[in-house]
Design an enzyme around this catalytic site. Structure first.
Site, short mmCIF file in Angstrom:
data_model
loop_
_atom_site.label_atom_id
_atom_site.label_comp_id
_atom_site.label_asym_id
_atom_site.label_seq_id
_atom_site.Cartn_x
_atom_site.Cartn_y
_atom_site.Cartn_z
CG MET A 1 -10.52 -3.73 -4.57
SD MET A 1 -9.46 -2.58 -3.67
CE MET A 1 -9.39 -1.26 -4.88
CG ASN B 1 -10.25 -1.37 5.23
OD1 ASN B 1 -9.87 -2.30 4.53
ND2 ASN B 1 -10.22 -0.10 4.80
CG HIS C 1 -6.59 3.46 3.45
ND1 HIS C 1 -7.20 3.19 2.24
CD2 HIS C 1 -6.03 4.69 3.33
CE1 HIS C 1 -7.00 4.22 1.43
NE2 HIS C 1 -6.30 5.14 2.07
CD GLU D 1 -24.32 2.96 6.73
OE1 GLU D 1 -24.96 3.30 5.72
OE2 GLU D 1 -24.76 3.05 7.88
C1 GRF Z 1 -3.25 -3.05 0.54
O1 GRF Z 1 -2.35 -2.02 0.23
C2 GRF Z 1 -4.32 -2.58 1.47
O2 GRF Z 1 -3.89 -1.60 2.37
C3 GRF Z 1 -5.33 -1.99 0.53
O3 GRF Z 1 -5.31 -2.82 -0.60
C4 GRF Z 1 -4.04 -3.48 -0.69
C5 GRF Z 1 -4.35 -4.94 -0.68
O4 GRF Z 1 -3.19 -5.72 -0.86
N1 GRF Z 1 -6.62 -1.88 1.19
P1 GRF Z 1 -3.26 -7.27 -0.57
O5 GRF Z 1 -4.41 -7.82 -1.41
O6 GRF Z 1 -3.50 -7.47 0.89
O7 GRF Z 1 -1.94 -7.82 -1.02
#
Ligand code: GRF
Length: 206
Positions: A89, A106, A108, A141
């Protein structure tokens, strides 16, 4: 491919990657470390149970750059060559991006560039889109912005809540992340500007 995974929470994508590596679906790869910035991330226990080394590196009073430099140091020590963000995060600073050029990915939970940032599934439900999905992309970034590797569309149903949509998208996230890592491990991808291509020799009609 030595993989390092960064998490902040539940870690279900991390588990999906670890399990896929164990099954041999991501060739010549090993998950060498899972790092969390949150001491209470549930994913840390899940990584330990699977025999993966874990580290907690909280941001605390450091600057963003100092914190990133600490994490980079640990990744480099373990000769990590691909960094996977999986529910991590924090936005990465230039220090981090420059240390792993085109080697950070990443996932998303929306079809980018729609609904970047927090609570993407809630944004999708509230906007009223009929299709959302998930995106695996290289990291730059800017938030949820780098070149897109793969996307999967997921229907938004009339009676969806942010939670039910998130649950449905998550199943596809686990598959999509593994597919993207397989392409990277097989060195099948080429980045030109914002666009990610399958190298010519791997194209079906090549
Ligand atoms: C997922 O929905 C991912 O796409 C987002 O955050 C969530 C993380 O879930 N970036 P987890 O920790 O992998 O269960």
């Amino acid at each position: 491919m030595r993989i390092g995974i960064l998490i902040s929470g539940r870690g279900s994508n991390m588990v999906a990657i670890v399990e896929a590596v164990k099954r041999g679906e991501i060739p010549n790869s090993e998950v060498v470390v899972v790092i969390s910035d949150k001491a209470n991330a549930a994913g840390i226990e899940k990584a330990k149970e699977r025999g993966i080394e874990t580290l907690i590196i909280p941001k605390a009073k450091q600057t963003r750059e100092e914190h990133d430099a600490r994490i980079v140091e640990e990744l480099k020590k373990r000769e990590v060559d691909l960094v996977c963000l999986a529910g991590y995060m924090r936005l990465l600073s230039k220090v981090f991006i420059d240390a792993f050029p085109n080697r950070i990915v990443n996932i998303h939970p929306s079809l980018l560039p729609a609904f970047p940032g927090l609570e993407a599934q809630k944004q999708a439900v509230e906007y009223g889109v009929k299709i959302s999905g998930c995106t695996v992309h290289f990291v730059d970034e800017e938030l949820d912005h780098g070149p897109i590797i793969l996307q999967r569309a997921v229907e938004v149903k009339q009676d969806d809540t942010p939670e039910t949509l998130a649950d449905r998208i998550l199943q596809y996230e686990h598959q999509l992340y593994v597919e993207a890592l397989k392409l990277i491990a097989e060195n099948k991808l080429e980045i030109k500007g914002r666009r990610v291509f399958l190298r010519q020799e791997f194209q079906k009609n090549a």
